[in-house]
Write an enzyme that holds these catalytic residues in place. Sequence first.
Site, mmCIF file in Angstrom:
data_model
loop_
_atom_site.group_PDB
_atom_site.id
_atom_site.type_symbol
_atom_site.label_atom_id
_atom_site.label_comp_id
_atom_site.label_asym_id
_atom_site.label_seq_id
_atom_site.Cartn_x
_atom_site.Cartn_y
_atom_site.Cartn_z
ATOM 1 N N ARG A 133 0.858 -1.177 0.000
ATOM 2 C CA ARG A 133 0.000 0.000 0.000
ATOM 3 C C ARG A 133 0.898 1.232 0.000
ATOM 4 N NH1 ARG A 133 -4.606 -0.152 -1.756
ATOM 5 N NH2 ARG A 133 -5.721 1.086 -0.218
ATOM 6 N N ASP A 178 5.010 -0.259 -6.951
ATOM 7 C CA ASP A 178 3.795 -0.543 -7.713
ATOM 8 C C ASP A 178 2.626 0.228 -7.127
ATOM 9 O OD1 ASP A 178 2.333 -2.037 -9.788
ATOM 10 O OD2 ASP A 178 1.306 -2.956 -8.078
ATOM 11 N N GLU A 197 -1.675 7.988 -5.112
ATOM 12 C CA GLU A 197 -2.083 7.402 -6.399
ATOM 13 C C GLU A 197 -3.559 7.594 -6.721
ATOM 14 O OE1 GLU A 197 -3.144 2.835 -6.182
ATOM 15 O OE2 GLU A 197 -1.148 3.158 -5.359
ATOM 16 N N HIS A 233 0.236 0.185 -10.142
ATOM 17 C CA HIS A 233 -0.644 -0.681 -9.343
ATOM 18 C C HIS A 233 -1.163 -1.832 -10.209
ATOM 19 C CE1 HIS A 233 -3.107 -0.530 -5.422
ATOM 20 N NE2 HIS A 233 -3.059 -1.784 -5.851
#
Length: 333
Positions: free
Chosen positions: A234, A258, A263, A295
């Site tokens: 996260r 990622d 985000e 992501h």
Amino acid sequence: MQVAVFSTQAHDREFLAPAFQEAGFEARFIEDKLDMESVAQAEGAGAVCAFVNDDLGAPVLDRLSEYGIRAIALRCAGCDNLDREHARSLGMQCARVPAYSPNAVAEHALALLLALNRHIPQAWARVRQGNFGLTGLVGFDLAQCTVGVIGTGNIGAAFARAMQGIGSRVLAYDPYPNAELQAAGVEYRELEDLLAVSQVVSLHCPLTPETRYLMDAERIARLPRGAILINAGRGKLLDTDAAEAALISGQLGGLGLDVYEDEAGLFFYDWSADGLPDERLARLMQRDDVLVTGHQAFLTREALSSIAQQTTDNLRAMLEDPTAGAMLDGRIV
């Protein structure tokens, strides 16, 4: 029964549409992420299907409640975007997909690590231009190096096993040690002890008030100089400002992301024409020692199939029996 499915892209529709149809639901696919501006698109639906960056805070939940919606199915493992107490107070049932494909995320974290360590993006860009020089492309053997895994749930455990397969010494931190990993040779340590000796650290714990900015400036400073940090968990597990400063100073030798703390409203959209509206992320992406993906660690056929099936199973259980939510494997409320 109609379900308003927010934050949908082509791959969502490909896997969710047949699953919803087979379950007897009519899916209303909505590209917008769920927030106060888009919540009106849920009116008339009997349930909502949400994703990782959708806003399920109190104001949005209040509006959904006004529309008569009592079931929310998150098609993801994380649920920190949901105000659970408020959902409970409104009588809403909520479920998530806690284990869709741990290997998908673990393998992506490993891919980030391998690409960073061996400078694959830089090498690829060079050879496409006819430059086969090796200057600046030196990495290190992952075999025999020490890898710290923070969080050993299903994903962290899969990553730990993958690193053991390569030959790395694997240390782990988790309040609830995994006995199978211990039996396989993974050594659990206190967090500060793990950080002090790990040349690679990978984050796989859930985001909670206790783990927010788990990796801050102080903890990054504990790492051996030049360590690689991977975050496929996260975004807010990592203080991005602290990580950027550590990259500039050389304390961090590589950063693979990622996920990103800001985000929401940024990932899953195409900014190639308008330019990335996040200056910090744009700076990081210009660095050769940083690798960012949007992501996508979950994005395998197996994971998407599992997500679709578990999501529809959750919805069916919640809608057919108002008391079923307490029995769901992915229950939240």
